[in-house]
Design an enzyme around this catalytic site. Structure first.
Site, PDB file in Angstrom:
ATOM      1  N   ASP A 295       0.738  -1.201   0.056  1.00 53.31           N
ATOM      2  CA  ASP A 295       0.113   0.020   0.065  1.00 53.31           C
ATOM      3  C   ASP A 295       0.997   1.255  -0.022  1.00 53.31           C
ATOM      4  OD1 ASP A 295      -2.255   1.527   0.148  1.00 53.31           O
ATOM      5  OD2 ASP A 295      -2.511   1.471   2.257  1.00 53.31           O
ATOM      6  N   HIS A 296       0.393   2.158  -0.608  1.00 55.87           N
ATOM      7  CA  HIS A 296       0.886   3.515  -0.761  1.00 55.87           C
ATOM      8  C   HIS A 296       0.773   4.352   0.750  1.00 55.87           C
ATOM      9  CE1 HIS A 296       1.368   3.487  -5.194  1.00 55.87           C
ATOM     10  NE2 HIS A 296       2.617   3.322  -4.657  1.00 55.87           N
ATOM     11  N   TYR A 471      -4.358   4.731   0.150  1.00 54.28           N
ATOM     12  CA  TYR A 471      -5.710   3.902  -0.045  1.00 54.28           C
ATOM     13  C   TYR A 471      -5.291   3.006  -1.408  1.00 54.28           C
ATOM     14  CZ  TYR A 471      -6.943   7.782   2.865  1.00 54.28           C
ATOM     15  OH  TYR A 471      -7.053   8.796   3.704  1.00 54.28           O
ATOM     16  N   HIS A 472      -4.182   2.681  -1.441  1.00 52.15           N
ATOM     17  CA  HIS A 472      -3.858   1.867  -2.598  1.00 52.15           C
ATOM     18  C   HIS A 472      -3.505   0.344  -2.336  1.00 52.15           C
ATOM     19  CE1 HIS A 472      -2.612   5.928  -4.850  1.00 52.15           C
ATOM     20  NE2 HIS A 472      -4.100   5.672  -4.730  1.00 52.15           N
ATOM     21  N   PRO A 473      -4.386  -0.512  -1.697  1.00 48.41           N
ATOM     22  CA  PRO A 473      -3.993  -1.914  -1.292  1.00 48.41           C
ATOM     23  C   PRO A 473      -3.998  -2.736  -2.518  1.00 48.41           C
ATOM     24  CG  PRO A 473      -6.207  -1.340  -0.698  1.00 48.41           C
ATOM     25  CD  PRO A 473      -5.600   0.097  -1.040  1.00 48.41           C
TER      26      PRO A 473
END
Length: 539
Positions: A295-296, A471-473
């Site tokens: 994630d980011h 919010y980049h899982p």
């Protein structure tokens, strides 16, 4: 159990990937397609107003509202992981920023064994998905369903930020998705004439009247149904009742990097010992399911400004709020059209190990204590840093055989020295840009982290106390580990995964554009359509 019938394809999840698949597969009138979505239809008006994402960040109906476990390196804070629970999935609640990633991201996938997923092979699918407002060129298409637009108007602070980045030695870049990613500029957005263009708007709306496409909302999947080693359908609950449906050709899992590994495990695909401890029958033992979560992480810097031109100022004045709404209604311009990154950039920090940008900056003309909270009562803007290729890895796992129980999520942010050094370098990079004359003349105070924090130790402590997810899982059912390069689940038949979880590694930027392109290519794989070789050659 109520039997909803037999279909050629059953798609579980109507998010970004599921909407693409529903459109492309049902385009053949000979095929019947069932699309299931755990949430409702996308009727909430805030979905369609770009700035409305702020109203959806903690929405109890349209958002799964996940949180990580206490993160060891972030002072044991639980980090929010909002995920869309509505037609369009996270593309209906996200920040609308359109970024594809770097050429090398996809080439790295292919070089690691993900045959068919190189940049040259993916570019045609990015182009096929896109309706680019600027027109077609070597990198962009205009015939696709997904509208990609410029910001509705420039902003004085964004212009100053871009000029300051140039003064700091970075190039200006009008197209982060073109020849090169590096530089500063305005973000493009998934919008059309001031309205969000989610995957549901782009792909599902044109297809939903097709008689061979059935869409069922408020359907929470419980498990995938099998006949021996072959997936044959899905079981779900809705309104307190139990339903099932069968996919004669394939069952396709498109529920995202958090829900997909959970549903695989609930269906008996995962680490055998873990499944047995939950009382789940093991169908295929694969310890990689749910592992490799990437994630980011973002770190926000807030600067007070001497210009009352921020969204903080708009929201603090009744007259300005009325003007803001009027401009949106009459002109489709103004703050209500702005994405979660107004301007931004991709830069190489002092910690970069090669010539590729390793840091993304999001510049937004408002500030808040944390995302989802009310705006600050003073004039301020935010510049946040995001390490593009974190080396930390986490996991997502079911903790109960009950599908209504949220899974165990641990992103494991900052667990490597490389990630800690890069994030410190990211804060220093932002400070360097803000110190340039073009930007400095608008700044009265660095409110966060604060000018007194200068040492690496002090900045790292600030990061631990304040960092959050972007919010980049991704990557929890990765190609080569859980699925093969055709996205078929290893060890069983008739089951594919098509969503962010199949990425071998997270792309260097916001993820939605890549997920849509993955689904475009997956549709061709499912239908047996040859790769877009002609477009590859032209690209």
């Amino acid at each position: 159990m109520i039997d909803r019938g037999h279909f050629d394809y059953v798609i579980i999840g109507a998010g970004s990937a599921g909407c693409v698949l529903a459109n492309r597969l049902s385009a053949d009138p000979r095929l019947s397609v069932l699309l299931l979505e755990a949430g409702p239809a996308d009727r909430n008006p805030w979905i369609h107003v770009p700035l409305g994402y702020g109203r959806l960040f903690n929405h109890p109906v349209l958002n799964w509202g996940y949180k990580t476990q206490p993160e060891p390196q972030l002072e044991h804070r639980q980090i929010s992981q909002p995920r869309g629970k509505v037609l369009g999935g996270s593309s209906s609640i996200n920040g609308l920023v359109y970024i594809r990633g770097q050429r090398e991201d996809f080439d790295d996938w292919a070089n690691a064994g993900a045959t068919g997923w190189s940049y040259a092979e993916m570019l045609p699918y990015f182009k096929r998905s896109e309706n680019q407002a600027r027109g077609a060129d070597a990198w962009h298409g205009v015939d696709g369903p997904l509208s990609v637009s410029d910001q509705s108007e420039p902003h004085i602070l964004c212009d100053a930020y871009i000029a300051a980045a140039v003064e700091a030695g970075y190039p200006a870049n009008p197209d982060f998705n073109g020849a090169a990613q590096e530089g500063a500029g305005y973000f493009q957005t998934t919008s059309h004439r001031g309205r969000r263009c989610s995957a549901a708007v782009a792909y599902l709306r044109p297809a939903r009247q097709r008689p061979n496409l059935t869409i069922v909302t408020n359907a929470h999947a419980r498990r995938i149904l099998f006949d021996g080693a072959r997936a044959i359908g899905v079981e779900w609950t809705s309104g307190g009742q139990l339903f099932c449906a069968y996919g004669g050709r394939e069952t396709i899992l498109a529920t995202g990097a958090i829900n997909t590994p959970q549903l695989l495990e609930l269906s008996g695909i995962g680490d055998g010992q873990r499944l047995q401890s939950l009382g789940i029958e093991v169908r295929h033992d694969n310890q990689a399911v749910g592992e490799n979560l990437q994630d980011h992480m973002q770190v926000r810097c807030v600067f007070e400004t001497n210009q009352k031109v921020t969204l903080n100022d708009d929201m603090g004045s009744l007259a300005r709020k009325i003007r803001m709404v009027a401009r949106y209604v009459l002109q489709r311009k103004g703050p209500l059209t702005v994405s979660a990154g107004y301007a931004g950039g991709f830069f190489r920090t002092a910690a970069a190990k090669d010539m590729r940008p390793d840091m993304e900056v999001h510049f937004i003309t408002f500030s808040t204590n944390k995302m989802g909270d009310s705006l600050d009562p003073f004039s301020a803007f935010t510049a946040s840093s995001c390490q593009l290729r974190p080396t930390s890895r986490g996991h997502v796992h079911a903790v109960s055989p009950d599908p209504m129980v949220a899974p165990d999520i641990l992103a494991n942010y900052l667990s490597t020295e490389e990630d800690r050094a890069t994030n410190i370098a990211g804060l220093r990079l932002i400070r360097n840009i803000m110190a340039q004359p073009a930007m400095a003349r608008y700044i009265t105070n660095e409110r966060m982290p604060g000018p007194d924090l200068t040492s690496d130790d002090a900045l790292l402590a600030y990061i631990r106390q304040n960092a959050a997810s972007l919010y980049h899982p991704t990557c929890t059912a990765a190609i080569g580990q859980v699925v093969d390069p055709q996205l078929r689940v290893i060890g069983v038949d008739g089951l594919r995964v098509v969503d962010a979880s199949v990425m071998p590694s997270v792309v260097s930027g916001n993820c939605n554009a890549a997920i849509i392109a993955i689904a475009e290519r997956a549709a061709d794989l499912i239908l047996g359509v040859p790769m877009l070789e002609k477009e590859m050659a032209n690209g």
